[in-house]
Motif scaffolding. Sequence first.
Motif, PDB file in Angstrom:
ATOM      1  N   TRP A   1      -2.152  -3.148  -2.157  1.00  0.00           N
ATOM      2  CA  TRP A   1      -3.448  -2.610  -1.736  1.00  0.00           C
ATOM      3  C   TRP A   1      -4.217  -3.644  -0.917  1.00  0.00           C
ATOM      4  O   TRP A   1      -4.830  -3.317   0.094  1.00  0.00           O
TER       5      TRP A   1
ATOM      6  N   ALA B   1      -2.689  -3.834   2.472  1.00  0.00           N
ATOM      7  CA  ALA B   1      -3.025  -2.635   3.238  1.00  0.00           C
ATOM      8  C   ALA B   1      -4.465  -2.695   3.748  1.00  0.00           C
ATOM      9  O   ALA B   1      -4.750  -2.304   4.889  1.00  0.00           O
ATOM     10  N   ILE B   2      -5.376  -3.204   2.934  1.00  0.00           N
ATOM     11  CA  ILE B   2      -6.775  -3.306   3.348  1.00  0.00           C
ATOM     12  C   ILE B   2      -6.929  -4.320   4.482  1.00  0.00           C
ATOM     13  O   ILE B   2      -7.628  -4.071   5.465  1.00  0.00           O
TER      14      ILE B   2
ATOM     15  N   LEU C   1      -4.579  -5.363   6.642  1.00  0.00           N
ATOM     16  CA  LEU C   1      -3.937  -4.831   7.849  1.00  0.00           C
ATOM     17  C   LEU C   1      -4.743  -3.680   8.443  1.00  0.00           C
ATOM     18  O   LEU C   1      -4.854  -3.565   9.669  1.00  0.00           O
ATOM     19  N   GLY C   2      -5.315  -2.846   7.597  1.00  0.00           N
ATOM     20  CA  GLY C   2      -6.161  -1.754   8.075  1.00  0.00           C
ATOM     21  C   GLY C   2      -7.415  -2.275   8.771  1.00  0.00           C
ATOM     22  O   GLY C   2      -7.838  -1.743   9.792  1.00  0.00           O
ATOM     23  N   GLY C   3      -8.014  -3.316   8.210  1.00  0.00           N
ATOM     24  CA  GLY C   3      -9.189  -3.925   8.837  1.00  0.00           C
ATOM     25  C   GLY C   3      -8.858  -4.529  10.182  1.00  0.00           C
ATOM     26  O   GLY C   3      -9.619  -4.380  11.147  1.00  0.00           O
ATOM     27  N   TRP C   4      -7.738  -5.214  10.268  1.00  0.00           N
ATOM     28  CA  TRP C   4      -7.301  -5.777  11.549  1.00  0.00           C
ATOM     29  C   TRP C   4      -7.051  -4.671  12.570  1.00  0.00           C
ATOM     30  O   TRP C   4      -7.454  -4.770  13.723  1.00  0.00           O
ATOM     31  N   GLY C   5      -6.369  -3.625  12.144  1.00  0.00           N
ATOM     32  CA  GLY C   5      -6.095  -2.510  13.047  1.00  0.00           C
ATOM     33  C   GLY C   5      -7.365  -1.828  13.522  1.00  0.00           C
ATOM     34  O   GLY C   5      -7.513  -1.496  14.698  1.00  0.00           O
ATOM     35  N   LEU C   6      -8.301  -1.631  12.598  1.00  0.00           N
ATOM     36  CA  LEU C   6      -9.571  -1.014  12.962  1.00  0.00           C
ATOM     37  C   LEU C   6     -10.353  -1.901  13.932  1.00  0.00           C
ATOM     38  O   LEU C   6     -10.921  -1.406  14.911  1.00  0.00           O
TER      39      LEU C   6
ATOM     40  N   TRP D   1      -9.116  -4.065  15.997  1.00  0.00           N
ATOM     41  CA  TRP D   1      -8.384  -4.077  17.262  1.00  0.00           C
ATOM     42  C   TRP D   1      -8.634  -2.801  18.063  1.00  0.00           C
ATOM     43  O   TRP D   1      -8.744  -2.824  19.289  1.00  0.00           O
TER      44      TRP D   1
ATOM     45  N   TRP E   1      -6.212 -11.303  14.833  1.00  0.00           N
ATOM     46  CA  TRP E   1      -5.219 -12.140  14.178  1.00  0.00           C
ATOM     47  C   TRP E   1      -5.156 -13.533  14.794  1.00  0.00           C
ATOM     48  O   TRP E   1      -4.462 -14.401  14.309  1.00  0.00           O
TER      49      TRP E   1
END
Length: 85
Positions: free
Chosen positions: A9, A12-13, A15-20, A22, A55
């Motif tokens: 979890w 996932a949080i 990676l999700g924050g980085w994706g958001l 970006w 990143w």
Amino acid sequence: MAWIRRGAWALAIVLGGWGLAWLALPPVLRWQGESRLAEALGRPVRIDRVDVRPWQLARPCCASTGCTWTSPPARCGSGRRCWKR
């Protein structure tokens, strides 16, 4: 077994924050930058590109010149300035 689930979890949080960041930050920064700069300068302003790399903790302009966060502004290869901020 619960610690594996918590770790998954947490990953996932992050990676999700980085994706958001970006995906969402460039349009928001461009929109806000253009509107606030136009208001401050009293003339139309256009920002061509906003590049967010969550990143990477380096300024892409300064990667080629070798300047650091505390060094004064320096010119990079494209003629842009690398600022302290």
